[in-house]
Design a protein around this motif. Structure first.
Motif, short mmCIF file in Angstrom:
data_model
loop_
_atom_site.label_atom_id
_atom_site.label_comp_id
_atom_site.label_asym_id
_atom_site.label_seq_id
_atom_site.Cartn_x
_atom_site.Cartn_y
_atom_site.Cartn_z
N ALA A 276 0.85 -1.19 0.00
CA ALA A 276 0.00 0.00 0.00
C ALA A 276 0.89 1.24 0.00
N SER A 277 0.31 2.35 -0.45
CA SER A 277 1.07 3.60 -0.50
C SER A 277 1.54 4.01 0.90
N VAL A 278 2.82 4.31 1.01
CA VAL A 278 3.41 4.73 2.28
C VAL A 278 3.43 6.25 2.39
N ALA A 279 3.66 6.92 1.28
CA ALA A 279 3.74 8.38 1.29
C ALA A 279 3.11 8.93 0.02
N GLU A 280 2.51 10.11 0.14
CA GLU A 280 1.90 10.79 -1.00
C GLU A 280 2.46 12.21 -1.09
N LEU A 281 3.24 12.43 -2.11
CA LEU A 281 3.80 13.75 -2.34
C LEU A 281 2.91 14.49 -3.33
N PRO A 282 2.30 15.61 -2.92
CA PRO A 282 1.42 16.34 -3.85
C PRO A 282 2.18 16.82 -5.08
N VAL A 283 1.44 17.13 -6.12
CA VAL A 283 2.02 17.53 -7.39
C VAL A 283 1.66 18.98 -7.69
N PHE A 284 2.68 19.77 -8.04
CA PHE A 284 2.43 21.15 -8.46
C PHE A 284 2.00 21.15 -9.93
N THR A 285 1.00 21.96 -10.26
CA THR A 285 0.68 22.19 -11.66
C THR A 285 1.77 23.06 -12.28
N ASP A 286 1.80 23.15 -13.59
CA ASP A 286 2.79 24.00 -14.24
C ASP A 286 2.63 25.46 -13.82
N THR A 287 1.40 25.88 -13.64
CA THR A 287 1.15 27.26 -13.20
C THR A 287 1.67 27.46 -11.78
N GLU A 288 1.45 26.48 -10.92
CA GLU A 288 1.94 26.58 -9.54
C GLU A 288 3.47 26.57 -9.49
N LYS A 289 4.09 25.78 -10.35
CA LYS A 289 5.55 25.76 -10.40
C LYS A 289 6.10 27.15 -10.74
N THR A 318 6.24 0.87 7.39
CA THR A 318 5.61 1.76 8.36
C THR A 318 6.03 3.19 8.06
N PRO A 319 5.09 4.09 7.79
CA PRO A 319 5.48 5.46 7.42
C PRO A 319 6.24 6.16 8.54
N SER A 320 7.40 6.65 8.24
CA SER A 320 8.18 7.50 9.15
C SER A 320 9.16 8.28 8.30
N TYR A 321 9.69 9.33 8.88
CA TYR A 321 10.63 10.19 8.18
C TYR A 321 11.83 9.39 7.66
N THR A 322 12.36 8.49 8.50
CA THR A 322 13.56 7.75 8.13
C THR A 322 13.27 6.59 7.19
N THR A 323 12.17 5.87 7.40
CA THR A 323 11.89 4.74 6.51
C THR A 323 11.52 5.21 5.12
N ILE A 324 10.80 6.31 5.02
CA ILE A 324 10.47 6.87 3.70
C ILE A 324 11.74 7.33 3.01
N GLY A 325 12.64 7.97 3.78
CA GLY A 325 13.87 8.50 3.20
C GLY A 325 14.96 7.46 2.97
N GLY A 326 14.85 6.31 3.65
CA GLY A 326 15.87 5.28 3.48
C GLY A 326 17.21 5.66 4.09
N PHE A 327 17.17 6.35 5.21
CA PHE A 327 18.41 6.72 5.89
C PHE A 327 18.22 6.60 7.40
N ALA A 328 19.33 6.58 8.09
CA ALA A 328 19.35 6.63 9.56
C ALA A 328 20.35 7.68 9.97
N ALA A 329 20.01 8.45 11.00
CA ALA A 329 20.86 9.55 11.44
C ALA A 329 21.32 9.32 12.87
N ASP A 330 22.57 9.65 13.14
CA ASP A 330 23.16 9.46 14.46
C ASP A 330 24.12 10.60 14.72
#
Length: 467
Positions: A276-289, A318-330
């Protein structure tokens, strides 16, 4: 508006107090504090009582020898009933007095329109999830430009929109406390970017010809250092970290009106891996861009610390900032800790981040304003002799100078956080960022300068006067 802008800052909710006085309406932070979400159930009902201490705070500010003072205007104080017909004249008097005092003191006012304290009534209509808020924000900005723009020449539309989107609508750590990092967080950022763009265009077309000011947005970012320098995977993860934090907002505004390819491709890849979709990034129209692109006269940057970033397993859905991004910070255990659990003193990170911003977003076209940098003491330490923080400032200021002198980065300001201690959100009064200690147990909110205040007052003549 010439020369290097050396200064300090506050936010309205952090210091003003008078939470329900003179007609001010409730903000989402008022509600959050009253629900007991801050440290030890503390609230900002009185805070530093700066609403009643304008003259004294400006007196303290003058002692630091600043060229600029960044403060924010409280939307629920100006328009307590949401629309421009509910104007609160006593709030206007307060901000006029503050701005006039700054100008009379030879200090440039830098006014932030939105520093997180959204009117609670707007949140009940959906807050930054509801696109109708854009017109309300434009009405509010229009009034501020009309009323204060003859004296205010530096405007910030939003202070750290990443924090609003990530902590307010993603992790729920900040009000309104929504936990939805995969959908609502990105939708909120999308609305904020469009609101920022509309307000920039409003100023550009209606006010700039007469007022000759500048409008920007203050973006916050850590520096992301690859955990293993020789690892291509960690290098890519560090790049993703920067684009998920800084590029999320900077790329649409400063590059091409759209989100970074790294951000879009990573979210697409993550969604393809999961059932299932984990994240949804909205799309700018050309006018909005076209509308969003180029809507900043300077790049305002808040920076406090750095992270070691490595590539992380992409198996979790599981949606989270790090799992969506594929990174871990320390953090590196050798980095000096501060009184904040998330701020470590890594001064070279500032120089590297400034270089990155210059290469990725500004070049020689747009100046960079350091709009927030600092570290706190804690409530239990020596409240006046803040030696550790003085060292933090000394080292970070030195790295900013290196960026200017050695790397030829066009840095035009250094604004420290902050003039006085204040209410620090969920940390309450346990984190003390001020050059001046505030005694919150004293009904008069006595202010006392710290060692760092004396240091800060000596820097401009010796280091930045020639820039």
């Amino acid at each position: 508006m010439n020369g290097f802008l050396w200064g300090t800052s506050t936010g309205s909710f952090n210091v003003e107090g008078a939470w329900a006085e003179d007609g001010k309406a409730e903000s989402i932070w008022d509600r959050y504090g009253h629900q007991g979400h801050a440290y030890m159930n503390q609230t900002a009902d009185v805070a530093c009582d700066s609403y009643h201490k304008t003259e004294y705070d400006i007196y303290l500010l003058r002692g630091l020898q600043p060229k600029i003072y960044k403060f924010s205007i409280s939307w629920p104080r100006i328009f307590p009933n949401l629309n421009k017909n509910s104007l609160n004249s006593r709030a206007v008097d307060y901000y006029n007095k503050l701005i006039d005092s700054l100008v009379d003191s030879g200090i440039e006012p830098m006014a932030t329109l939105f520093h997180w304290d959204l009117p609670q009534a707007l949140q009940e209509l959906g807050g930054w999830q509801n696109e109708s808020i854009i017109s309300a924000f434009q009405d509010y900005a229009d009034f501020c430009f009309t009323t204060f723009g003859d004296r205010v020449k530096y405007w910030i539309t939003f202070h750290e929109p990443w924090v609003i989107s990530y902590a307010g609508y993603g992790t729920g750590q900040h009000p309104p406390g929504i936990v939805d990092p995969g959908v609502t967080s990105y939708k909120t950022a999308h609305v904020i970017l469009k609101a920022h763009a509309q307000v920039w265009h409003l100023y550009d077309s209606r006010y700039r010809p007469k007022q000759h000011g500048k409008v920007g947005i203050a973006l916050n970012s850590d520096w992301a250092e690859p955990k293993t320098l020789g690892s291509p995977e960690d290098l890519k993860a560090a790049e993703r970290y920067l684009h998920f934090m800084l590029g999320w907002f900077a790329h649409p505004i400063f590059v091409n009106g759209d989100y970074p390819d790294v951000l879009k491709s990573q979210i697409k890849e993550k969604n393809q891996q999961c059932s299932a979709s984990v994240a949804e990034l909205p799309v700018f129209t050309d006018t909005e861009k076209r509308s969003v692109n180029g809507t900043a006269d300077f790049f305002a940057l808040s920076h406090y610390t750095s992270r070691l970033v490595r590539a992380a397993s992409n198996l979790s859905c599981t949606p989270s900032y790090t799992t969506i991004g594929g990174f871990a910070a320390d953090v590196d255990p050798s980095w000096p800790a501060t009184a904040s659990p998330w701020i470590y003193a890594v001064p070279w990170g500032l120089r590297r981040l400034l270089h990155f911003v210059s290469q990725e977003y500004t070049g020689n076209r747009i100046p960079i304003y350091i709009a927030g940098n600092g570290a706190p003491t804690d409530d239990g330490s020596d409240l006046i002799n803040d030696t550790m923080r003085l060292d933090y400032y000394r080292l970070y200021i030195n790295e900013a100078l290196k960026a200017v002198k050695l790397d030829a980065v066009d840095v035009r300001s250094y604004i420290a956080r902050s003039l006085i201690d204040g209410f620090e959100g969920t940390a309450g009064y346990s984190q003390r960022f001020g050059f001046h200690h505030v005694d919150f147990k004293d009904a008069n909110r006595q202010r006392t300068p710290r060692e760092s205040a004396y240091f800060f007052s000596t820097v401009p003549p010796h280091f930045f006067s020639h820039l």
